[in-house]
Design a protein around this motif. Sequence first.
Motif, PDB file in Angstrom:
ATOM      1  N   ALA A  19       4.122  64.849 -23.065  1.00  0.00           N
ATOM      2  CA  ALA A  19       3.220  64.033 -23.877  1.00  0.00           C
ATOM      3  C   ALA A  19       3.786  62.634 -24.069  1.00  0.00           C
ATOM      4  O   ALA A  19       4.938  62.472 -24.453  1.00  0.00           O
ATOM      5  N   GLY A  20       2.976  61.625 -23.783  1.00  0.00           N
ATOM      6  CA  GLY A  20       3.396  60.247 -23.945  1.00  0.00           C
ATOM      7  C   GLY A  20       4.275  59.728 -22.833  1.00  0.00           C
ATOM      8  O   GLY A  20       4.750  58.591 -22.903  1.00  0.00           O
ATOM      9  N   LEU A  21       4.500  60.535 -21.809  1.00  0.00           N
ATOM     10  CA  LEU A  21       5.355  60.156 -20.682  1.00  0.00           C
ATOM     11  C   LEU A  21       4.526  60.170 -19.407  1.00  0.00           C
ATOM     12  O   LEU A  21       3.628  60.994 -19.251  1.00  0.00           O
ATOM     13  N   ILE A  22       4.843  59.272 -18.481  1.00  0.00           N
ATOM     14  CA  ILE A  22       4.066  59.181 -17.259  1.00  0.00           C
ATOM     15  C   ILE A  22       4.951  58.681 -16.127  1.00  0.00           C
ATOM     16  O   ILE A  22       5.869  57.885 -16.347  1.00  0.00           O
ATOM     17  N   THR A  23       4.697  59.180 -14.937  1.00  0.00           N
ATOM     18  CA  THR A  23       5.317  58.655 -13.718  1.00  0.00           C
ATOM     19  C   THR A  23       4.228  57.946 -12.924  1.00  0.00           C
ATOM     20  O   THR A  23       3.204  58.550 -12.588  1.00  0.00           O
ATOM     21  N   ARG A 139       8.105  53.929 -28.697  1.00  0.00           N
ATOM     22  CA  ARG A 139       7.502  54.060 -30.018  1.00  0.00           C
ATOM     23  C   ARG A 139       7.081  55.498 -30.278  1.00  0.00           C
ATOM     24  O   ARG A 139       6.395  56.117 -29.453  1.00  0.00           O
ATOM     25  N   ASN A 140       7.494  56.017 -31.445  1.00  0.00           N
ATOM     26  CA  ASN A 140       6.905  57.251 -31.931  1.00  0.00           C
ATOM     27  C   ASN A 140       5.481  56.951 -32.368  1.00  0.00           C
ATOM     28  O   ASN A 140       5.242  56.019 -33.123  1.00  0.00           O
ATOM     29  N   GLU A 141       4.537  57.728 -31.879  1.00  0.00           N
ATOM     30  CA  GLU A 141       3.134  57.530 -32.242  1.00  0.00           C
ATOM     31  C   GLU A 141       2.564  58.841 -32.790  1.00  0.00           C
ATOM     32  O   GLU A 141       3.108  59.922 -32.544  1.00  0.00           O
ATOM     33  N   THR A 142       1.454  58.741 -33.507  1.00  0.00           N
ATOM     34  CA  THR A 142       0.807  59.944 -34.019  1.00  0.00           C
ATOM     35  C   THR A 142       0.147  60.732 -32.903  1.00  0.00           C
ATOM     36  O   THR A 142      -0.049  61.954 -33.018  1.00  0.00           O
ATOM     37  N   HIS A 143      -0.217  60.059 -31.816  1.00  0.00           N
ATOM     38  CA  HIS A 143      -0.794  60.729 -30.662  1.00  0.00           C
ATOM     39  C   HIS A 143      -0.577  59.847 -29.441  1.00  0.00           C
ATOM     40  O   HIS A 143      -0.259  58.661 -29.564  1.00  0.00           O
ATOM     41  N   TYR A 144      -0.730  60.441 -28.260  1.00  0.00           N
ATOM     42  CA  TYR A 144      -0.572  59.702 -27.005  1.00  0.00           C
ATOM     43  C   TYR A 144      -1.837  59.879 -26.174  1.00  0.00           C
ATOM     44  O   TYR A 144      -2.532  60.892 -26.267  1.00  0.00           O
ATOM     45  N   ASP A 145      -2.134  58.879 -25.354  1.00  0.00           N
ATOM     46  CA  ASP A 145      -3.400  58.873 -24.635  1.00  0.00           C
ATOM     47  C   ASP A 145      -3.236  58.164 -23.300  1.00  0.00           C
ATOM     48  O   ASP A 145      -3.406  56.944 -23.205  1.00  0.00           O
ATOM     49  N   GLY A 146      -2.896  58.919 -22.244  1.00  0.00           N
ATOM     50  CA  GLY A 146      -2.784  58.357 -20.903  1.00  0.00           C
ATOM     51  C   GLY A 146      -1.911  57.126 -20.877  1.00  0.00           C
ATOM     52  O   GLY A 146      -0.824  57.101 -21.463  1.00  0.00           O
ATOM     53  N   MET A 147      -2.391  56.064 -20.209  1.00  0.00           N
ATOM     54  CA  MET A 147      -1.649  54.810 -20.154  1.00  0.00           C
ATOM     55  C   MET A 147      -1.993  53.889 -21.323  1.00  0.00           C
ATOM     56  O   MET A 147      -1.412  52.828 -21.466  1.00  0.00           O
ATOM     57  N   ARG A 148      -2.920  54.319 -22.167  1.00  0.00           N
ATOM     58  CA  ARG A 148      -3.311  53.495 -23.318  1.00  0.00           C
ATOM     59  C   ARG A 148      -2.262  53.551 -24.425  1.00  0.00           C
ATOM     60  O   ARG A 148      -2.061  52.569 -25.141  1.00  0.00           O
ATOM     61  N   ARG A 149      -1.628  54.700 -24.593  1.00  0.00           N
ATOM     62  CA  ARG A 149      -0.667  54.876 -25.686  1.00  0.00           C
ATOM     63  C   ARG A 149       0.452  55.782 -25.177  1.00  0.00           C
ATOM     64  O   ARG A 149       0.248  56.979 -24.982  1.00  0.00           O
ATOM     65  N   LEU A 150       1.626  55.188 -24.969  1.00  0.00           N
ATOM     66  CA  LEU A 150       2.753  55.882 -24.355  1.00  0.00           C
ATOM     67  C   LEU A 150       3.964  55.878 -25.276  1.00  0.00           C
ATOM     68  O   LEU A 150       4.121  55.017 -26.134  1.00  0.00           O
ATOM     69  N   TRP A 151       4.848  56.848 -25.048  1.00  0.00           N
ATOM     70  CA  TRP A 151       6.108  56.896 -25.781  1.00  0.00           C
ATOM     71  C   TRP A 151       7.049  55.793 -25.286  1.00  0.00           C
ATOM     72  O   TRP A 151       7.767  55.170 -26.059  1.00  0.00           O
ATOM     73  N   PRO A 221     -12.725  46.500 -22.840  1.00  0.00           N
ATOM     74  CA  PRO A 221     -13.979  47.012 -23.405  1.00  0.00           C
ATOM     75  C   PRO A 221     -13.856  48.372 -24.110  1.00  0.00           C
ATOM     76  O   PRO A 221     -14.664  48.665 -24.995  1.00  0.00           O
ATOM     77  N   ASP A 222     -12.868  49.188 -23.740  1.00  0.00           N
ATOM     78  CA  ASP A 222     -12.713  50.488 -24.409  1.00  0.00           C
ATOM     79  C   ASP A 222     -11.850  50.396 -25.663  1.00  0.00           C
ATOM     80  O   ASP A 222     -11.509  51.420 -26.265  1.00  0.00           O
ATOM     81  N   GLY A 223     -11.492  49.179 -26.064  1.00  0.00           N
ATOM     82  CA  GLY A 223     -10.717  48.992 -27.286  1.00  0.00           C
ATOM     83  C   GLY A 223      -9.224  48.952 -27.110  1.00  0.00           C
ATOM     84  O   GLY A 223      -8.499  48.776 -28.099  1.00  0.00           O
ATOM     85  N   THR A 224      -8.725  49.088 -25.888  1.00  0.00           N
ATOM     86  CA  THR A 224      -7.290  49.056 -25.647  1.00  0.00           C
ATOM     87  C   THR A 224      -6.754  47.632 -25.749  1.00  0.00           C
ATOM     88  O   THR A 224      -7.176  46.753 -24.992  1.00  0.00           O
ATOM     89  N   ALA A 225      -5.821  47.398 -26.690  1.00  0.00           N
ATOM     90  CA  ALA A 225      -5.206  46.070 -26.834  1.00  0.00           C
ATOM     91  C   ALA A 225      -4.149  45.906 -25.754  1.00  0.00           C
ATOM     92  O   ALA A 225      -3.184  46.672 -25.694  1.00  0.00           O
TER      93      ALA A 225
END
Length: 299
Positions: A19-23, A139-151, A221-225
């Motif tokens: 979770a929150g990790l990607i290659t 960053r510790n986050e409350t949730h992770y979401d693909g490449m939008r929100r990563l650890w 457009p999907d809200g990703t900063a």
Amino acid sequence: MSTSGSTALPDGGLKSPGAGLITLDPVRTALLRGLDELLTGLAARLAAPEVIGPPLLSVAGLARLDYFRNFPHLGVSAGRFTPEALDGLAAGAPPAGLPLEPTGHLLPSATCYGLLLSLEGRDVGEDGLRLSASGRCFRNETHYDGMRRLWGFHMREVLYLGTKQGALEHLARGAEFIEEAAGRLGLALTRAAADDPFYDRGGSRARLMALDPVKHEFSAPDGTAIASVNRHRNFFGERLDIRAGSHGPAYSACVAFGLERWVHAMVLAHGGPEQALDQLRAATATATATTMTTTTPAT
């Protein structure tokens, strides 16, 4: 432009390590590297030399910057397993619950913190100082979401320290560059004030921030900063005794780019990573041709 020459991967490609990790696969890796190279155009435009920040940040230094008041949930601690824990791990014991020794350091959650702490007690002069750096942030986050929100992710920043007017001009030119780069890449971005200041949320500075925002984000457009311009006022100058010659405590400002989020925005806008990479290469080629045309003297 075809991307069919990319190295083939096993069936199923590369799976997420957790979770929150990607290659990143070869196409997305090329996209991230190419985007970073394009975004360093802001550093070139502002004559900001490239530096490499420290891989760890002092907890004591961050405490002086109100980090644990403003962002207590984000910090990822750098700890050591005790010798007893190492023996357990070597014997095959699960890591959960094994003791860790604190090191007094955190992994960076933003690139600029390490640069600012490295300038403590310095005078950046009447003309100010600009620096550019890219690094891994965590960053510790409350949730992770693909490449939008990563650890863990890559962040490119262009930092300014100097006068109040210099900081405002830095942010204005940074915002102009973001919109220009987005246009070349076929990205539709919206700009809005953000609500995560560098200051204590509960005091007068927080109330001031509500009236006079210090951070603006540029979102897909999907809200990703995917980028932001951040005005620190003279907060870091005061806390770290960074001066700007006769102007007193330095004002500072930074322009930040989340590179994985730029990859996400490009894929979203162009329908896939290969199409996004083709768009990036076309935009880069056009920019190069324009530069050569404007800089070649007439014969």
